[in-house]
Write a protein that holds these residues in place. Sequence first.
Motif, PDB file in Angstrom:
ATOM      1  N   VAL A 100      -5.867   3.981  -0.092  1.00 31.23           N
ATOM      2  CA  VAL A 100      -4.963   2.657   0.013  1.00 31.23           C
ATOM      3  C   VAL A 100      -4.032   2.763   0.990  1.00 31.23           C
ATOM      4  CG1 VAL A 100      -3.221   1.875  -1.249  1.00 31.23           C
ATOM      5  CG2 VAL A 100      -5.080   2.581  -2.671  1.00 31.23           C
ATOM      6  N   CYS A 126       0.918  -1.125  -0.107  1.00 26.63           N
ATOM      7  CA  CYS A 126      -0.050  -0.003   0.075  1.00 26.63           C
ATOM      8  C   CYS A 126       0.850   1.177  -0.066  1.00 26.63           C
ATOM      9  CB  CYS A 126      -0.889   0.102   1.436  1.00 26.63           C
ATOM     10  SG  CYS A 126      -2.210  -1.047   1.108  1.00 26.63           S
ATOM     11  N   GLY A 137      -2.961   0.401   4.160  1.00 26.99           N
ATOM     12  CA  GLY A 137      -1.833   0.195   4.714  1.00 26.99           C
ATOM     13  C   GLY A 137      -1.447   0.335   6.143  1.00 26.99           C
TER      14      GLY A 137
END
Length: 390
Positions: A274, A235, A278
Amino acid sequence: MNVIAFSMPANAYLNPRVWGGTGVLETALWATSFVLVEDKFRALFAMMFGAGIAILLGKRGAHPLRAHYARMGVLLAIGLIHAVVLANNDVLRIYAVCGLLLPLAVNWPVKRLLWAAGLLIAGQLAVSGYYAWAWLDYWHQRAGGMPVDPLPQEMAERTYGSHPDTTAAALARGKESFAERLVRRVSEPMLQVRFIVASIPSALAAMLLGVALWRSGLLAGEWDTRRAVRLARACAAVSVPVLLALAAWNILAGFDPIVTAANALVLSAPFDVVLGVGYAALAMAVFGGALKDRAITRRLAAAGRMALTNYLATSTIFAALFAGWGLGLFGEVSRAEALLLALVPIIAMLAWSPPWLARFRQGPAEWAWRSLASFTRLPFRRDRASRPLT
């Protein structure tokens, strides 16, 4: 991040040149926030909210949907009051509205949840990008020395830049009395509606991701550390280089309001989500792995169990510091000073959450939310039984 919204004109939230952000330090602080913080933790918060709904709806009980919709109704009321009284950028309203939709998808397979989240993000990007590319085309023509109508640039300065009229109006609002704020906010109902509607796609996408991450086992603590770290690295590899490039573009463009708004509101959006995923993976690897039984993890967990109380308390502390009816520091601090003052509620919530939960079953806001939603005075102290509300 909310300390910026409380301490200086609203445009400074996106554009550091608007207020308290002209030096190297201020620019570096803005860039760090843009790349690593802004909208990433909002997405992470929405993911946790979605996972929480999945957990609650997965429990056996009488009328689970009725209980869920009652919780969302009360949360919406809390959010509206919070927005009027303290925080223009309250997220509870958005979560409550998205929460009304989430039961439709909570039992979907993980792949379908991921596809739905991706389509929501892509749809929002397409709609907002349609306008953003027009903004950027105009900026490119103007930056290239082509003759253009100056009116769009002035409108951008008023909306996202440091136009003196906009800044003066923001400073006046920041100094208003408590009664003046209530009158103004109550008289602006459509602003609340537009804010909620505009925020639904990204918030709902993050909630669907939260359900998927719960159902896949990541947020349930079922992934091993190595697998979670791999996801976090992937990510970061996808999102951080793009976010760094967008930050550099803003700086090289002199924080032109068109470039700044397009990058913050449109181009960075999918990469923010994204990186939020992560962070979720990294948190599970660290706090569900090597630090699982450490005192710091227990303290952080206590603060998380009182998330609603701590969220509302943070707004109360910031209002006491910056509002006209508090210490009146609005417009009096730089970005660096504001971020230092953000340590006040952070330290406070980490200090009070563990001893509070040692004596009480949940935070006061959580208790009020659940009691109102169930029409029952739920147990509050650890030795008290529930009884009907009267």
